[in-house]
Structures are given as C-alpha cells and as structure tokens.
Design a protein around this motif. Structure first.
Motif, PDB file in Angstrom:
ATOM      1  N   LYS A 298      -2.312  -5.810 -10.315  1.00 49.76           N
ATOM      2  CA  LYS A 298      -3.627  -6.025  -9.688  1.00 49.76           C
ATOM      3  C   LYS A 298      -3.537  -7.083  -8.602  1.00 49.76           C
TER       4      LYS A 298
ATOM      5  N   ILE B 171      -1.753  -5.627  -5.605  1.00 48.80           N
ATOM      6  CA  ILE B 171      -2.643  -4.720  -4.873  1.00 48.80           C
ATOM      7  C   ILE B 171      -3.629  -5.518  -4.035  1.00 48.80           C
ATOM      8  N   GLU B 172      -4.188  -6.592  -4.590  1.00 48.30           N
ATOM      9  CA  GLU B 172      -5.123  -7.436  -3.844  1.00 48.30           C
ATOM     10  C   GLU B 172      -4.443  -8.069  -2.636  1.00 48.30           C
TER      11      GLU B 172
ATOM     12  N   ILE C  81      -1.823  -6.939  -1.013  1.00 47.45           N
ATOM     13  CA  ILE C  81      -1.545  -5.880  -0.034  1.00 47.45           C
ATOM     14  C   ILE C  81      -2.818  -5.490   0.705  1.00 47.45           C
ATOM     15  N   GLU C  82      -3.937  -5.363  -0.051  1.00 46.89           N
ATOM     16  CA  GLU C  82      -5.204  -4.989   0.586  1.00 46.89           C
ATOM     17  C   GLU C  82      -5.666  -6.055   1.571  1.00 46.89           C
ATOM     18  N   ARG C  83      -5.515  -7.336   1.201  1.00 46.53           N
ATOM     19  CA  ARG C  83      -5.886  -8.419   2.114  1.00 46.53           C
ATOM     20  C   ARG C  83      -5.018  -8.399   3.370  1.00 46.53           C
TER      21      ARG C  83
ATOM     22  N   LEU D  38      -3.479  -5.797   4.636  1.00 50.66           N
ATOM     23  CA  LEU D  38      -3.855  -4.630   5.434  1.00 50.66           C
ATOM     24  C   LEU D  38      -5.178  -4.869   6.160  1.00 50.66           C
ATOM     25  N   ALA D  39      -6.115  -5.559   5.478  1.00 52.48           N
ATOM     26  CA  ALA D  39      -7.406  -5.841   6.112  1.00 52.48           C
ATOM     27  C   ALA D  39      -7.227  -6.780   7.291  1.00 52.48           C
ATOM     28  N   ARG D  40      -6.376  -7.778   7.142  1.00 49.96           N
ATOM     29  CA  ARG D  40      -6.112  -8.717   8.241  1.00 49.96           C
ATOM     30  C   ARG D  40      -5.445  -8.007   9.412  1.00 49.96           C
TER      31      ARG D  40
END
Length: 128
Positions: free
Chosen positions: A111, A114-115, A117-119, A121-123
C-alpha cells in the motif's frame, strides 16, 4: 487482514496457556507419583510387616498404594499426550501468527509503495 492477525494472536495466547496448564498438571502428577513411590518404599522398609495382624494391614496398604500408582501412571500418560498435543497446537498457532504478521506487513508495504508511485505519477503529470 488486521482482524485475522488479532484473532490468531488471541488463539496463540490461549494455546500457550493451555500448554502451560497441561505442563503444570503433568508436574503435579509427577510429584504425586514420587510421593506414592516413597510411601511404598517406606512400607517395605518397615520391620512391622512380617508378623501377625500388622502383616494384613501392611498388605492392604501395599495394594492401596499400588492401585494409586497404577491410576497415576495412566493419568500421567494421558497428561503427557495432552501436553504434547497442546504444545503442537501452540506451535502451529505461533507459526500461523508469524505468517499472518508477515502477510500484514507485506500488505502495508505494498500500500505504501502504491501511494509513493501514485504521488510520483501525479507530480510528473502535473509538471508536464
């Protein structure tokens, strides 16, 4: 996942307590067996058992002690099997707890990854 780990932990504590109770009972039976053996030796070491009415009383006492020894020996064997079984169950519960704890830890790590990686990708998406 966390509730499974908590449940397994409670089961593990219960199994360990049952194992401790069984070992305590086994030690108690061992002490009782030693005491009866000592009593039996004392009857045979006495000089009074050889003559008259005392011989009949001594023989009755010997039979009573021997019956007690036989009963205790059976109980001791039963307690030994029970302690072994409880110990095995406690060990299996301990292994299940370790496995559940590892699964829980890995799940949390996934988890977190994943967080991250998502951060990231968002940046990168917001900077383009």
């Amino acid at each position: 996942m966390k509730s499974r780990l908590d449940a397994l932990t409670r089961i593990g504590r219960f199994r360990a307590l049952m194992h401790d109770v069984g070992r305590s009972r086994l030690h108690s039976l061992d002490r009782q067996l030693v005491e009866l053996n000592d009593d039996l030796k004392a009857v045979f070491e006495g000089d009074r058992i050889a003559y008259g009415a005392q011989a009949g009383l001594a023989a009755r006492r010997i039979r009573t002690l021997q019956l007690g020894l036989d009963v205790l020996a059976r109980e001791q064997e039963s307690a030994r099997r029970s302690v072994l079984e409880q110990g095995t169950r406690a060990k299996l519960a301990e292994l299940a707890i370790e496995s559940a704890a590892l699964d829980y830890r890995r799940s949390n790590e996934r988890k977190e990854l994943i967080e991250i990686i998502e951060r990231a990708l968002a940046r990168s998406a917001s900077s383009t």
